[in-house]
Design an enzyme around this catalytic site. Structure first.
Site, PDB file in Angstrom:
ATOM      1  N   THR A 148     -46.027 -40.719 -21.760  1.00 16.39           N
ATOM      2  CA  THR A 148     -46.510 -42.005 -22.290  1.00 16.39           C
ATOM      3  C   THR A 148     -48.034 -42.044 -22.418  1.00 16.39           C
ATOM      4  O   THR A 148     -48.572 -42.927 -23.091  1.00 16.39           O
ATOM      5  CB  THR A 148     -46.097 -43.145 -21.343  1.00 16.39           C
ATOM      6  OG1 THR A 148     -46.780 -42.946 -20.089  1.00 16.39           O
ATOM      7  CG2 THR A 148     -44.598 -43.172 -21.091  1.00 16.39           C
TER       8      THR A 148
ATOM      9  N   ARG B  71     -52.086 -39.435 -15.106  1.00 18.88           N
ATOM     10  CA  ARG B  71     -51.691 -39.770 -16.472  1.00 18.88           C
ATOM     11  C   ARG B  71     -50.316 -39.195 -16.764  1.00 18.88           C
ATOM     12  O   ARG B  71     -50.100 -37.981 -16.634  1.00 18.88           O
ATOM     13  CB  ARG B  71     -52.721 -39.200 -17.444  1.00 18.88           C
ATOM     14  CG  ARG B  71     -52.602 -39.838 -18.819  1.00 18.88           C
ATOM     15  CD  ARG B  71     -53.826 -39.552 -19.611  1.00 18.88           C
ATOM     16  NE  ARG B  71     -53.824 -38.148 -20.001  1.00 18.88           N
ATOM     17  CZ  ARG B  71     -54.130 -37.734 -21.220  1.00 18.88           C
ATOM     18  NH1 ARG B  71     -54.484 -38.599 -22.136  1.00 18.88           N
ATOM     19  NH2 ARG B  71     -54.122 -36.475 -21.507  1.00 18.88           N
TER      20      ARG B  71
ATOM     21  N   ASP C  50     -63.547 -30.807  -9.623  1.00 18.50           N
ATOM     22  CA  ASP C  50     -63.584 -29.358  -9.395  1.00 18.50           C
ATOM     23  C   ASP C  50     -64.943 -28.918  -8.879  1.00 18.50           C
ATOM     24  O   ASP C  50     -65.046 -28.079  -7.984  1.00 18.50           O
ATOM     25  CB  ASP C  50     -63.272 -28.607 -10.693  1.00 18.50           C
ATOM     26  CG  ASP C  50     -61.788 -28.604 -10.993  1.00 18.50           C
ATOM     27  OD1 ASP C  50     -60.986 -28.893 -10.089  1.00 18.50           O
ATOM     28  OD2 ASP C  50     -61.426 -28.312 -12.157  1.00 18.50           O
TER      29      ASP C  50
ATOM     30  N   ASP D 244     -65.874 -30.763 -14.919  1.00 24.03           N
ATOM     31  CA  ASP D 244     -64.928 -31.555 -14.134  1.00 24.03           C
ATOM     32  C   ASP D 244     -65.562 -31.882 -12.783  1.00 24.03           C
ATOM     33  O   ASP D 244     -65.805 -31.000 -11.962  1.00 24.03           O
ATOM     34  CB  ASP D 244     -63.628 -30.754 -13.937  1.00 24.03           C
ATOM     35  CG  ASP D 244     -62.560 -31.598 -13.254  1.00 24.03           C
ATOM     36  OD1 ASP D 244     -61.517 -31.842 -13.863  1.00 24.03           O
ATOM     37  OD2 ASP D 244     -62.791 -32.028 -12.082  1.00 24.03           O
TER      38      ASP D 244
HETATM   39  N1  URA Z   1     -63.614 -36.250 -15.783  1.00 21.78           N
HETATM   40  C1  URA Z   1     -64.455 -35.282 -15.412  1.00 21.78           C
HETATM   41  O1  URA Z   1     -64.453 -34.831 -14.274  1.00 21.78           O
HETATM   42  N2  URA Z   1     -65.331 -34.805 -16.315  1.00 21.78           N
HETATM   43  C2  URA Z   1     -65.391 -35.258 -17.580  1.00 21.78           C
HETATM   44  O2  URA Z   1     -66.225 -34.791 -18.348  1.00 21.78           O
HETATM   45  C3  URA Z   1     -64.491 -36.283 -17.958  1.00 21.78           C
HETATM   46  C4  URA Z   1     -63.615 -36.772 -17.033  1.00 21.78           C
END
Ligand code: URA
Length: 210
Positions: free
Chosen positions: A109, A105, A204, A201
């Site tokens: 923008t 991203r 992660d 995430d």
């Molecule tokens: N991407 C992720 O890894 N977790 C989220 O909660 C949203 C986007």
């Protein structure tokens, strides 16, 4: 696939997903569970694949036996978290062709920018399954699907582990022709764009980067 959104409420998927959501689940176990769920979701998303028959001889007699029809499927991993779904799916569909797409991203923008794109040939003749565990805002998923259409794909499906209502709505508006299969539709996004209650995430957690 008839419906735009399919939530697969199979008990095995739901149990494994709960283990994945738990913050105390280790990276190794998280990755293994994702692999297992990816196979169960792959089973669901391929339910209506076109079939034909092939003449074979069983030890008893000849028969016209069912086989998959058409070109090999294309699985497209949306980097990096999509890779966590890929290996399990490939165990189930070993002859599938595989593509990768990387988007980030742009902080100015806020638009998704492509940094990697390598996909199988003849996408227009294949069932294409794009995979990304988290359908959050839907911005990058919608951009990824648009890019696959630009590359010729016509029969596209989207497989994810968790979806937010915002992401589903974004995808439905941009790509009503692309069915989504997920293990759960969560409540909402938080102010940082994370799915709530979610699992954090996904990248992660599967790669141990935090
Ligand atoms: N991407 C992720 O890894 N977790 C989220 O909660 C949203 C986007």
């Amino acid at each position: 696939m008839p419906q735009h959104l399919t939530v697969v409420e199979h008990p095995l998927i739901q149990h494994k997903l709960t283990l994945m959501r738990d913050r105390t689940t280790s990276t190794a176990v998280f990755r293994q569970l994702l692999r297992e769920i990816s196979q169960l979701l792959a089973y669901e998303i391929t339910r209506d694949l076109p079939m034909t028959t092939t003449r074979i001889d069983t030890p008893i007699q000849p028969m016209d036996a069912p086989t998959l029809d058409g070109r090999k499927l294309a699985l497209i991993s949306i980097l990096r978290a999509g890779n966590g779904l890929l290996d399990g799916m490939l165990e189930l569909i070993p002859s599938a062709r595989v593509g990768f797409m990387g988007l980030y991203r742009d902080e100015q923008t806020l638009e998704p920018v492509e940094y990697y794109f390598k996909v199988p040939e003849q996408l227009d003749e294949r069932v294409v399954i794009a995979v990304d565990p988290m359908l959050a805002t839907g911005n990058s998923s919608a951009a990824a699907i648009a890019r696959l259409k630009e590359a010729g794909a016509r029969d596209i499906r989207f497989l994810c582990l968790l979806a937010a209502p915002e992401g589903v709505a974004r995808m439905k508006a941009a790509h009503p022709d692309v069915p989504i299969v997920t293990a759960a539709l969560d409540e909402k996004l938080n102010e940082k764009g994370y799915i709530v209650p979610g699992l954090g995430d996904a990248g992660d957690r599967m790669f141990g980067t935090k």
